[in-house]
Enzyme design. Structure first.
Site, PDB file in Angstrom:
ATOM      1  N   TYR A 234       0.918  -1.143   0.014  1.00  0.00           N
ATOM      2  CA  TYR A 234       0.067   0.051  -0.054  1.00  0.00           C
ATOM      3  C   TYR A 234       0.930   1.229  -0.024  1.00  0.00           C
ATOM      4  O   TYR A 234       1.765   1.479   0.784  1.00  0.00           O
ATOM      5  CB  TYR A 234      -0.931   0.085   1.110  1.00  0.00           C
ATOM      6  N   HIS A 416     -17.720  -1.882   3.029  1.00  0.00           N
ATOM      7  CA  HIS A 416     -16.357  -2.310   3.571  1.00  0.00           C
ATOM      8  C   HIS A 416     -16.447  -3.106   4.953  1.00  0.00           C
ATOM      9  O   HIS A 416     -17.294  -2.868   5.887  1.00  0.00           O
ATOM     10  CB  HIS A 416     -15.781  -0.981   3.944  1.00  0.00           C
TER      11      HIS A 416
END
Length: 578
Positions: A234, A416
């Protein structure tokens, strides 16, 4: 399969095709049909305009899938480009990307003839020809870049061996045959090069709104990052809006992918930082690095989100997402998830997101509201669960107080959870009855999260309820999973995008903590092992001391189903509505 000489100097291994009459074959006492293919059809590649959606299937980009959806026919049209086809391929769908109990289209060769058929795999991964052939081969065509294969599949086939194509995430699986095989049953799927790709197959059929003449663009892109030679990274990069940047509306955004990295850039998001932060130091590095400035943790307001396979995102013509101007931070954080399973080294990347914005403000500011569960350890999932459901509520009292009389219109949604999430659904209830599904994903994956445009606007009025349920799987865990921000903790959230913007930014719930304490006391009374229920001990510690027998699990499920809830009906300032 013989190699075919192309117009260049390189040899391209392509399937050799000849159109023969369909051969009837008997298999397990049932007559099934194999389409026998026998000579390569020369010509130009099929026109890409018929296939607006595209995704690389494998990390090297050897297999590229394009598709289109026909809602009148209730069918998906697939086109696979194989750049280096040897002796065939497998393509199909399964619940979560497994090669067991999968629904497959298989193209294979015995070295002389080539075959195409609809197949399925059993619980041990063995292939069987399907008695009902629902993958319909429409054509094959050889081109300079490889072989194109075109086929069709209905959403629902009424075949118990077939995968039901529905809204939400679809786990696509693929395999490449590098040796000839004498029959379908001779294919050993555990021994072939294989993998999975996640997409939203059933894209909404939305009319693209007309864009204004004064529209401008802004690219938030990585500055020539060297992609780390590891499977998952990330990457965070800080960008700034120009000084004195006035209020504008974002009306559209799309991905900007560096050529050659299409299979490595998994998903991207642009976040705006909290307006209270006066300054944020520059940063360009891994999001989990110890050297990362702490201020980046306060950059959580989503401006744009893209995942592999998604197209450009358009706001409704009457609304735009505001950024810039008073009360708006000029600092933006770009986050890119690189998925590099083949551990390529030295790849440079300048991918990101292109924002389309206008100074001619639309009628409404769009807003983003959080639905679901509060980030708190009072909501927990025992270990060893296959389908444990937690539900969060946006109650009628909250919408009655916070929404305008004319209501709001939800046009997009981003679901999510963390790693244990398997299904997420939000429904709209009115007058005590469920009226409409806002968004549902029965094959949800935490590794594939994107903002999805809804097929139709969902109108929410004062007094309505929005109920969000998440299903979790903790079969591989030996300890309890509590709610929280950590990746091994859990969330249950639906970020709904709507207009007109209101003060209501968070409408979520959790079980009443007092009733959870009663649960701990009850468990302590009915179990031989002592459960710590001391008030000074944290809730995660109390949960971790519970022996997870059937009684304790069932009582916790009942508690979450029937106990009173603590409601969070919050303004953007984190102040609750009365």
């Amino acid at each position: 399969l013989p190699s075919m000489q192309t117009s260049g100097s390189k040899k391209c291994p392509c399937l050799s095709f000849k159109l023969r009459e369909v051969a009837s074959v008997y298999f397990t006492m049932v007559a099934v049909f194999l389409v026998i293919l026998v000579v390569a059809l020369q010509g130009s590649a099929p026109r890409g305009t018929y296939f607006p959606y595209k995704v690389p299937l494998d990390p090297q980009g050897l297999l590229e899938l394009s598709w289109n959806v026909s809602y009148p026919e209730q069918a998906v049209y697939f086109q696979i480009l194989s750049r280096e086809l040897k002796f065939g391929l497998l393509f199909g769908m399964s619940d979560r990307g497994e090669f067991e109990n999968a629904d497959l289209a298989v193209l294979w060769s015995d070295g002389h003839s080539s075959y195409f058929g609809d197949a399925w795999s059993d619980a041990k991964g063995r292939l069987h020809m399907d008695s009902q052939q629902d993958y319909q081969l429409l054509g094959a065509q050889s081109a300079a870049e490889g072989l194109y294969i075109l086929f069709r599949r209905a959403f629902s086939t009424c075949d118990p061996k077939d995968y039901l194509i529905e809204d939400g995430t679809v786990h696509l699986i693929y395999g490449i045959l590098e040796q000839p095989v004498r029959s379908l049953q001779a294919i050993n799927i555990s021994a072939i090069h294989r993998g999975l790709q996640r997409v939203q197959l059933l894209k909404p059929n939305i009319t693209i709104p007309e864009l204004p003449s004064d529209m401008k663009t802004m690219e938030i892109t990585a500055p020539g990052v060297v992609i780390p030679s590891q499977e998952t990274t990330y990457w965070c990069y800080m960008a700034e809006l120009p000084d004195g940047f006035a209020k504008h509306h974002i009306i559209m955004y799309e991905p900007v992918i560096t050529a050659g990295n299409e299979a490595l850039v998994h998903h991207m998001e642009v976040f705006q930082c909290a307006a209270e932060l006066d300054s944020i130091p520059p940063y360009n590095g891994p999001c989990d690095a110890k050297m990362k400035p702490e201020q980046l943790n306060y950059c959580r307001h989503v401006l744009a989100a893209w995942a592999m396979g998604a197209q450009a995102f358009y706001y409704p013509e009457e609304a735009g997402l505001a950024f810039g101007g008073p009360g708006s931070s000029r600092y933006l954080r770009l986050e890119i998830h690189y998925h590099n399973p083949l551990v390529f080294k030295g790849r440079r990347d300048s991918s990101g997101i292109r924002l389309y914005y206008t100074g001619s403000l639309r009628r409404y500011d769009a807003g983003i509201m959080e639905l679901g569960l509060v980030y708190t350890p009072v909501m927990a999932v025992p270990p060893g669960e296959t389908a444990f459901v937690l539900t969060g509520y946006c109650t009628d009292k909250c919408t009655q107080r916070a929404l305008p009389a004319a209501g709001i219109r939800i046009f997009a949604s981003q679901l999510h959870t963390h790693l244990a999430g398997r299904k997420v659904v939000t429904v709209l209830a009115r007058d005590g009855r469920e009226r409409q599904v806002v968004n549902a994903d029965g094959h949800y994956s935490p590794h594939f999260q994107e903002i999805r445009m809804l097929k139709e606007l969902v109108a929410v009025f004062p007094g309505d309820e929005l109920i969000t349920a998440c299903t979790y799987n903790t079969e591989d865990r030996t300890k309890v999973t509590v709610g929280g921000f950590g990746i091994m903790e859990e969330m249950c959230v639906n970020y709904v995008h709507y207009y007109p913007q209101t003060q209501l930014e968070l409408c979520k719930s959790a079980v009443d903590p007092g009733y959870l304490h009663r649960y701990f006391s009850l468990v302590n009374r009915f179990n031989d092992e002592e459960v710590c229920t001391c008030p000074q001990v944290s809730i995660p510690q109390q949960f971790s001391s519970i022996p997870w027998n059937a009684f304790n699990r069932d009582v916790l499920k009942s508690l979450y189903g029937f106990a009173p809830i603590s409601m969070h009906c919050n303004k953007s300032t984190a102040v609750r509505f009365p």
